[in-house]
Design a protein around this motif. Structure first.
Motif, PDB file in Angstrom:
ATOM      1  N   ILE A 323     -74.262  31.314  66.182  1.00  0.00           N
ATOM      2  CA  ILE A 323     -74.442  32.991  67.135  1.00  0.00           C
ATOM      3  C   ILE A 323     -75.186  33.699  66.044  1.00  0.00           C
ATOM      4  CG2 ILE A 323     -73.406  34.633  67.789  1.00  0.00           C
ATOM      5  CD1 ILE A 323     -70.832  32.893  67.964  1.00  0.00           C
ATOM      6  N   PHE A 324     -76.414  34.868  66.866  1.00  0.00           N
ATOM      7  CA  PHE A 324     -76.802  35.638  65.898  1.00  0.00           C
ATOM      8  C   PHE A 324     -76.472  36.853  66.607  1.00  0.00           C
ATOM      9  CE2 PHE A 324     -80.441  38.421  66.049  1.00  0.00           C
ATOM     10  CZ  PHE A 324     -80.835  38.902  65.021  1.00  0.00           C
ATOM     11  N   LEU A 325     -76.101  37.657  65.606  1.00  0.00           N
ATOM     12  CA  LEU A 325     -75.725  39.388  66.114  1.00  0.00           C
ATOM     13  C   LEU A 325     -76.698  39.944  65.872  1.00  0.00           C
ATOM     14  CD1 LEU A 325     -72.723  39.942  64.110  1.00  0.00           C
ATOM     15  CD2 LEU A 325     -72.920  40.080  66.793  1.00  0.00           C
ATOM     16  N   PRO A 326     -77.682  40.610  66.794  1.00  0.00           N
ATOM     17  CA  PRO A 326     -78.917  41.421  66.858  1.00  0.00           C
ATOM     18  C   PRO A 326     -78.453  43.095  65.901  1.00  0.00           C
ATOM     19  CG  PRO A 326     -77.287  41.685  69.298  1.00  0.00           C
ATOM     20  CD  PRO A 326     -76.983  40.576  68.519  1.00  0.00           C
ATOM     21  N   PRO A 327     -79.548  43.337  65.361  1.00  0.00           N
ATOM     22  CA  PRO A 327     -78.821  44.743  64.388  1.00  0.00           C
ATOM     23  C   PRO A 327     -78.060  45.695  65.595  1.00  0.00           C
ATOM     24  CG  PRO A 327     -81.088  44.188  65.022  1.00  0.00           C
ATOM     25  CD  PRO A 327     -80.147  42.963  65.167  1.00  0.00           C
ATOM     26  N   LEU A 328     -77.810  46.855  65.147  1.00  0.00           N
ATOM     27  CA  LEU A 328     -77.547  48.538  66.029  1.00  0.00           C
ATOM     28  C   LEU A 328     -78.765  48.726  66.564  1.00  0.00           C
ATOM     29  CD1 LEU A 328     -75.254  49.521  67.257  1.00  0.00           C
ATOM     30  CD2 LEU A 328     -75.363  50.671  65.711  1.00  0.00           C
ATOM     31  N   ARG A 329     -79.487  48.618  66.026  1.00  0.00           N
ATOM     32  CA  ARG A 329     -80.687  49.579  66.887  1.00  0.00           C
ATOM     33  C   ARG A 329     -81.176  48.139  68.254  1.00  0.00           C
ATOM     34  NH1 ARG A 329     -81.821  47.473  61.793  1.00  0.00           N
ATOM     35  NH2 ARG A 329     -83.395  45.402  61.872  1.00  0.00           N
ATOM     36  N   GLU A 330     -81.193  47.420  68.046  1.00  0.00           N
ATOM     37  CA  GLU A 330     -81.661  47.043  69.493  1.00  0.00           C
ATOM     38  C   GLU A 330     -79.810  46.438  70.838  1.00  0.00           C
ATOM     39  OE1 GLU A 330     -82.313  42.619  68.152  1.00  0.00           O
ATOM     40  OE2 GLU A 330     -83.631  43.634  66.477  1.00  0.00           O
TER      41      GLU A 330
END
Length: 460
Positions: A323-330
């Motif tokens: 599972i890849f968690l995107p950074p908040l800026r995305e």
């Protein structure tokens, strides 16, 4: 007597006929019966096995009446395992000796020749006592872990962006299985919350969730923290202690920052995962564990495999599902939701009355790059609430963010050559961190080894 298991039993007596007869009787009721006529082997046996009950003769060939040998070996057993359940047996019944035996730590006292029914009843009670000891230890360890977990803030996952909806879908699919999960993402993106969400939706939801920050465990404490230790195994080992694997038995074990492990520690972890059993420091006993494993890291483990800094077989073991968690800026669409959540939390904590955010504040929050991700947003809201006046947070309440660039531009010196761009970025990271290779590597998302290779490549 009902045909119920008495667990593992050790019988120590110098009478071989008695040993044989006892084994023939008990093998129908016990999981395993070990007999031994030489008491000098007791330390070895107790150190290397988990016995539910130990039947110990009080008198051996050197001394046939006083019981001194029995008391000596009882003391030896208790020093090795203070919770050992020991029943002393002797042909010379004596009330004072029985009382002394109980004071010395014996569980019960039986005379020989015994009646089979009496022996089986005594062993059955002793076996239940041992089981209760184990349950109390397990509950105590889990209670301490649960109390620590209760102190952790925010158990919710907040998000409505397309990327988060996709993650929610993956969680629903994987939670009902026991598949190992690897969560990837930058620091502060909420990897532990995802792990807890998987646990809460799994078949193990009623069991314990144990989180371990692998980056905070030193090489010397690794085995003790994860696998446990026996009292006296090293200087500060003042009592038996179950490791995190044992505490998490039947539940979920979350290993955060797994990418920080050295190759030797990776090897030890892989062995435990393959065998599904741990061995506490100071003993050779193998303890089976039943866990659901979830791991997380902010490092590029697939690149690390190519660079031989992370074991490929360990990666295969831990990432059945990724599972890849995107950074908040995305995830700009999620920023207002998260901001309002933290506003309610901290307004209540600091007893302040806030109705929300002014549009300019939300716009500022959405335009900011959030290098620290959700954790930085959380701290920013808390700081703003403490200092702000009025009922709405405005952009000026986040003055400490406006002084930071929303996105640092990489100087390319007019070139789009990838090698030149990478060289410039590396030089910038090293300059920014005052020549500290470790800090520069962390900021670049590289291992020290891979950064050194690039330094050599570009002659930096």
């Amino acid at each position: 007597m009902e045909d119920t298991s008495l667990g593992k039993i050790l019988i120590v007596d110098d009478n071989e006929d008695l040993l044989f007869a006892a084994k023939m009787l008990l093998k129908k009721y016990a999981k395993e019966v070990t007999i031994e006529k030489d008491p000098r082997r007791i330390p070895f046996l107790v150190n290397n096995n988990n016995y539910d009950v130990i039947l110990l003769d009080m008198n051996f060939t050197e001394d046939t009446t006083s019981g001194k040998e029995g008391f000596h070996w009882l003391k030896q057993i208790k020093e090795i395992d203070p919770k050992a359940v020991v029943i002393l047996i002797t042909a010379f019944g004596d009330v004072e000796m029985a009382v002394q035996a109980l004071k010395e730590g014996a569980t019960d006292f039986i005379l020989k020749p015994w009646q089979n029914e009496k022996l089986l009843a005594t062993l059955s009670a002793a076996s239940r006592l041992k089981e209760s000891y184990d349950q109390v230890d397990n509950i105590s360890q889990k209670s301490r872990q649960l109390q620590a977990d209760m102190k952790k803030p925010f158990s919710e996952i907040i998000g409505q962006s397309s990327s988060m909806k996709n993650i929610f879908s993956i969680i629903d699919k994987v939670a009902q299985t026991d598949a190992n999960v690897l969560i990837l993402g930058e620091n502060g993106t909420g990897k532990e919350l995802i792990a807890r969400a998987i646990h809460d939706r799994s078949l193990r939801r009623d069991e314990i969730f144990v989180g371990v920050d692998m980056g905070a465990i030193t090489e010397t404490l690794f085995e003790s923290e994860l696998f446990g230790h026996k009292r006296g195994a090293f200087t500060d080992a003042k009592e038996d202690r179950a490791g995190r694997f044992e505490v998490a038995d039947k539940g979920t074990l979350f290993l955060d920052e797994i990418g920080n492990l050295s190759m030797p520690l990776q090897s030890k972890l892989l062995t435990v995962l393959q065998k599904r059993e741990v061995t506490r420091i100071g003993t050779n006993k193998s303890i089976p564990v039943d866990i659901r494993l979830i791991c997380a890291t902010n490092m590029k483990v697939h690149d690390m495999v190519m660079e031989n800094t992370f074991r490929q077989d360990l990666l295969y073991r831990v990432n059945t599902v990724e599972i890849f968690l995107p950074p908040l800026r995305e995830r700009q669409d999620d920023i207002p939701l998260l901001a309002n959540h933290f506003l309610k939390v901290y307004a209540k904590k600091y007893r302040k009355d806030f109705s929300g955010f002014k549009p300019a504040a939300i716009q500022l929050l959405q335009n900011y790059s959030w290098p620290g991700n959700i954790r930085e947003l959380q701290h920013a809201i808390e700081r703003a609430i403490i200092m702000a006046e009025g009922q709405e947070l405005d952009s000026r309440d986040f003055f400490f963010l406006s002084s930071k660039p929303s996105a640092e531009k990489v100087k390319t010196n007019g070139t789009l050559n990838l090698d030149e761009v990478e060289k410039n970025v590396i030089q910038k990271a090293i300059d920014k961190n005052g020549g500290n290779i470790s800090k520069a590597a962390k900021e670049l998302g590289l291992t020290r080894a891979s950064l050194y290779r690039r330094l050599e490549k570009y002659g930096l």
